[in-house]
Write a protein that holds these residues in place. Structure first.
Motif, mmCIF file in Angstrom:
data_model
loop_
_atom_site.group_PDB
_atom_site.id
_atom_site.type_symbol
_atom_site.label_atom_id
_atom_site.label_comp_id
_atom_site.label_asym_id
_atom_site.label_seq_id
_atom_site.Cartn_x
_atom_site.Cartn_y
_atom_site.Cartn_z
ATOM 1 N N GLN A 167 3.412 -4.740 -16.917
ATOM 2 C CA GLN A 167 3.917 -5.811 -16.063
ATOM 3 C C GLN A 167 2.793 -6.367 -15.190
ATOM 4 O OE1 GLN A 167 6.984 -3.928 -13.762
ATOM 5 N NE2 GLN A 167 8.317 -3.562 -15.521
ATOM 6 N N HIS A 168 2.978 -7.614 -14.773
ATOM 7 C CA HIS A 168 2.136 -8.183 -13.728
ATOM 8 C C HIS A 168 2.804 -7.864 -12.388
ATOM 9 C CE1 HIS A 168 0.771 -10.497 -17.205
ATOM 10 N NE2 HIS A 168 -0.290 -10.858 -16.518
ATOM 11 N N TRP A 169 2.079 -7.237 -11.486
ATOM 12 C CA TRP A 169 2.692 -6.917 -10.206
ATOM 13 C C TRP A 169 1.726 -7.120 -9.047
ATOM 14 C CZ3 TRP A 169 -0.316 -3.005 -8.397
ATOM 15 C CH2 TRP A 169 -0.791 -2.038 -9.280
ATOM 16 N N LEU A 170 2.334 -7.310 -7.881
ATOM 17 C CA LEU A 170 1.598 -7.451 -6.629
ATOM 18 C C LEU A 170 2.247 -6.537 -5.607
ATOM 19 C CD1 LEU A 170 -0.359 -8.808 -4.593
ATOM 20 C CD2 LEU A 170 1.380 -10.581 -4.275
ATOM 21 N N ILE A 171 1.501 -5.562 -5.144
ATOM 22 C CA ILE A 171 1.964 -4.702 -4.062
ATOM 23 C C ILE A 171 1.229 -5.154 -2.803
ATOM 24 C CG2 ILE A 171 0.280 -2.929 -4.757
ATOM 25 C CD1 ILE A 171 2.130 -0.861 -3.474
ATOM 26 N N TYR A 172 1.997 -5.376 -1.722
ATOM 27 C CA TYR A 172 1.429 -6.043 -0.546
ATOM 28 C C TYR A 172 1.775 -5.281 0.726
ATOM 29 C CZ TYR A 172 0.023 -9.858 2.535
ATOM 30 O OH TYR A 172 -0.595 -10.628 3.501
ATOM 31 N N ASP A 173 0.749 -4.981 1.514
ATOM 32 C CA ASP A 173 0.912 -4.297 2.790
ATOM 33 C C ASP A 173 1.123 -5.354 3.879
ATOM 34 O OD1 ASP A 173 0.512 -2.972 5.251
ATOM 35 O OD2 ASP A 173 -0.745 -1.452 4.305
ATOM 36 N N LEU A 174 2.340 -5.464 4.377
ATOM 37 C CA LEU A 174 2.673 -6.476 5.367
ATOM 38 C C LEU A 174 1.978 -6.218 6.703
ATOM 39 C CD1 LEU A 174 6.500 -6.573 4.640
ATOM 40 C CD2 LEU A 174 4.856 -8.330 3.981
ATOM 41 N N LYS A 175 1.748 -4.963 7.023
ATOM 42 C CA LYS A 175 1.127 -4.612 8.296
ATOM 43 C C LYS A 175 -0.356 -4.963 8.318
ATOM 44 C CE LYS A 175 0.345 -0.604 11.327
ATOM 45 N NZ LYS A 175 0.615 0.851 11.512
ATOM 46 N N ARG A 176 -1.042 -4.727 7.198
ATOM 47 C CA ARG A 176 -2.491 -4.922 7.134
ATOM 48 C C ARG A 176 -2.881 -6.222 6.439
ATOM 49 N NH1 ARG A 176 -0.635 -0.016 6.747
ATOM 50 N NH2 ARG A 176 -1.447 1.572 8.195
ATOM 51 N N ALA A 177 -1.890 -6.965 5.967
ATOM 52 C CA ALA A 177 -2.082 -8.303 5.392
ATOM 53 C C ALA A 177 -3.057 -8.316 4.223
ATOM 54 C CB ALA A 177 -2.530 -9.296 6.468
ATOM 55 N N TYR A 178 -2.874 -7.392 3.301
ATOM 56 C CA TYR A 178 -3.640 -7.411 2.061
ATOM 57 C C TYR A 178 -2.843 -6.677 0.998
ATOM 58 C CZ TYR A 178 -5.072 -2.519 1.540
ATOM 59 O OH TYR A 178 -5.069 -1.169 1.310
ATOM 60 N N GLY A 179 -3.248 -6.829 -0.247
ATOM 61 C CA GLY A 179 -2.538 -6.145 -1.314
ATOM 62 C C GLY A 179 -3.377 -6.035 -2.561
ATOM 63 N N TYR A 180 -2.730 -5.622 -3.647
ATOM 64 C CA TYR A 180 -3.407 -5.487 -4.937
ATOM 65 C C TYR A 180 -2.563 -6.166 -6.020
ATOM 66 C CZ TYR A 180 -6.452 -2.017 -2.785
ATOM 67 O OH TYR A 180 -7.371 -1.389 -1.983
ATOM 68 N N TYR A 181 -3.230 -6.967 -6.833
ATOM 69 C CA TYR A 181 -2.578 -7.656 -7.945
ATOM 70 C C TYR A 181 -3.053 -7.044 -9.254
ATOM 71 C CZ TYR A 181 -1.383 -11.262 -11.341
ATOM 72 O OH TYR A 181 -0.899 -11.921 -12.435
ATOM 73 N N TYR A 182 -2.101 -6.770 -10.145
ATOM 74 C CA TYR A 182 -2.418 -6.185 -11.451
ATOM 75 C C TYR A 182 -2.011 -7.171 -12.538
ATOM 76 C CZ TYR A 182 -2.380 -2.923 -15.396
ATOM 77 O OH TYR A 182 -2.608 -2.305 -16.606
ATOM 78 N N ASP A 183 -2.962 -7.496 -13.429
ATOM 79 C CA ASP A 183 -2.711 -8.485 -14.489
ATOM 80 C C ASP A 183 -2.598 -7.840 -15.863
ATOM 81 O OD1 ASP A 183 -5.293 -7.723 -15.023
ATOM 82 O OD2 ASP A 183 -6.168 -9.724 -14.823
ATOM 83 N N GLN A 184 -2.232 -6.567 -15.890
ATOM 84 C CA GLN A 184 -2.117 -5.760 -17.106
ATOM 85 C C GLN A 184 -3.486 -5.329 -17.647
ATOM 86 O OE1 GLN A 184 0.515 -8.428 -19.508
ATOM 87 N NE2 GLN A 184 2.020 -6.777 -19.360
ATOM 88 N N LYS A 185 -4.548 -5.695 -16.955
ATOM 89 C CA LYS A 185 -5.887 -5.274 -17.369
ATOM 90 C C LYS A 185 -6.633 -4.591 -16.227
ATOM 91 C CE LYS A 185 -6.456 -8.913 -20.866
ATOM 92 N NZ LYS A 185 -7.268 -10.097 -21.293
ATOM 93 N N GLU A 186 -6.636 -5.224 -15.080
ATOM 94 C CA GLU A 186 -7.346 -4.655 -13.945
ATOM 95 C C GLU A 186 -6.610 -4.950 -12.641
ATOM 96 O OE1 GLU A 186 -11.170 -6.389 -13.322
ATOM 97 O OE2 GLU A 186 -10.509 -8.416 -13.828
ATOM 98 N N VAL A 187 -6.940 -4.162 -11.632
ATOM 99 C CA VAL A 187 -6.356 -4.329 -10.307
ATOM 100 C C VAL A 187 -7.353 -5.069 -9.427
ATOM 101 C CG1 VAL A 187 -5.505 -3.156 -8.253
ATOM 102 C CG2 VAL A 187 -4.963 -2.249 -10.515
ATOM 103 N N ILE A 188 -6.865 -6.083 -8.724
ATOM 104 C CA ILE A 188 -7.722 -6.905 -7.878
ATOM 105 C C ILE A 188 -7.164 -6.895 -6.457
ATOM 106 C CG2 ILE A 188 -8.699 -9.214 -7.508
ATOM 107 C CD1 ILE A 188 -8.071 -9.760 -10.495
ATOM 108 N N GLU A 189 -8.007 -6.618 -5.490
ATOM 109 C CA GLU A 189 -7.578 -6.682 -4.098
ATOM 110 C C GLU A 189 -7.429 -8.150 -3.684
ATOM 111 O OE1 GLU A 189 -9.116 -5.488 0.382
ATOM 112 O OE2 GLU A 189 -9.740 -4.250 -1.336
ATOM 113 N N VAL A 190 -6.329 -8.453 -2.998
ATOM 114 C CA VAL A 190 -6.058 -9.845 -2.621
ATOM 115 C C VAL A 190 -5.643 -9.928 -1.159
ATOM 116 C CG1 VAL A 190 -5.370 -10.538 -4.949
ATOM 117 C CG2 VAL A 190 -3.639 -9.692 -3.357
ATOM 118 N N SER A 191 -5.909 -11.085 -0.567
ATOM 119 C CA SER A 191 -5.398 -11.431 0.748
ATOM 120 C C SER A 191 -5.128 -12.933 0.728
ATOM 121 C CB SER A 191 -6.395 -11.072 1.851
ATOM 122 O OG SER A 191 -7.624 -11.743 1.642
ATOM 123 N N PHE A 192 -4.367 -13.411 1.686
ATOM 124 C CA PHE A 192 -3.949 -14.809 1.668
ATOM 125 C C PHE A 192 -4.282 -15.469 3.000
ATOM 126 C CE2 PHE A 192 -1.265 -12.397 -1.194
ATOM 127 C CZ PHE A 192 -1.321 -13.147 -2.365
#
Length: 260
Positions: A167-192
């Motif tokens: 699956q493609h998923w995004l787990i996001y830490d609301l307190k620290r305002a960042y998360g990780y996105y997985y595209d079925q190949k690799e995990v990428i740290e993300v922020s907005f």
């Protein structure tokens, strides 16, 4: 008093250890450049993060510590507790300077503290894994908000990749305002840069939800209600085993909090 200035990264902390041994001078205080310094001190040392130096320190620790104790070092760092970096420098120094293993020397305050904090952070990692709830967005991405006590998202990634690798998923830490996105190949740290509503309250709006997601949530709520036996409810035990801080992101608890 010797002050070491570093960038407050884990690699930076390991570089502090390397340079402290090289200089034969260990920090009494660890600060970042923007922190206010005390009125009186002997020396200020600026540490520049060096991945090669950090890697050498980590490999040295791998030779001296068992995997569980090694993981506790990472856990203490991710705890974000005050003075955790100074605790780790003292602990790592004892690991290297003592000819025998210090892992079970709980008479030492630093060893005991590392073990205690490590277990607390590891426990929070397990709770995040247990109580994580995904919402399927209209683009097919599964979004899971969480607000853990400690910065444990990095500790959940291997489990999530293994459990939800298709699956493609995004787990996001609301307190620290960042998360990780997985595209079925690799995990990428993300922020907005812009915080949309779901990055604040953790709930996807109906316009962002997959058309079937609301039905799945209703089915899950119905199942939760049907399997709950009111005569056997134990709210105190439930709150102990399922901390209230996770309820806001669990559809079954949002709709049926009266059962608790």
């Amino acid at each position: 008093m010797n002050i070491f200035i570093y960038d407050k990264t884990f690699e930076g902390l390991l570089t502090v250890v390397f340079d402290a041994y090289f200089r034969r001078c260990f920090p009494d205080l660890l600060l970042q450049r923007t922190d206010q310094r005390p009125l009186f001190y002997d020396e200020v040392v600026e540490i520049h993060t060096d991945t090669e130096k950090a890697d050498r320190v980590w490999k040295g620790l791998q030779k001296k510590l068992s995997p569980p104790s090694l993981s506790f070092i990472s856990c203490v760092w991710l705890s974000e507790l005050p003075e955790s970096d100074r605790l780790l420098v003292r602990y790592i120094r004892k690991v290297f300077d003592t000819p025998h293993s210090i892992e079970l020397n709980f008479g030492d305050a630093d060893v005991l503290a590392v073990s205690r904090i490590g277990k607390q952070v590891a426990g929070e990692r397990l709770r995040v894994i247990q109580f994580l709830r995904f919402q399927q967005a209209s683009d097919g991405t599964f979004f899971a908000p969480v607000k853990p006590l400690y910065n444990v998202l990095p500790l959940t990634l291997e489990h999530l990749k293994d459990r939800f690798g298709d699956q493609h998923w995004l787990i996001y830490d609301l307190k620290r305002a960042y998360g990780y996105y997985y595209d079925q190949k690799e995990v990428i740290e993300v922020s907005f840069a812009e915080k949309e509503a779901h990055l604040i309250d953790g709930i996807l709006s109906e316009t962002l939800l997959d058309p079937q997601e609301k039905q799945f949530q209703q089915l899950w709520q119905t199942y939760f209600k049907a399997t709950s036996i009111r005569e056997r409810l134990n709210p105190n035990l439930q709150r102990k085993n399922m901390p209230v801080r996770f309820w806001a992101y669990m559809p079954e608890k949002r709709s049926h909090s009266s059962l608790a």
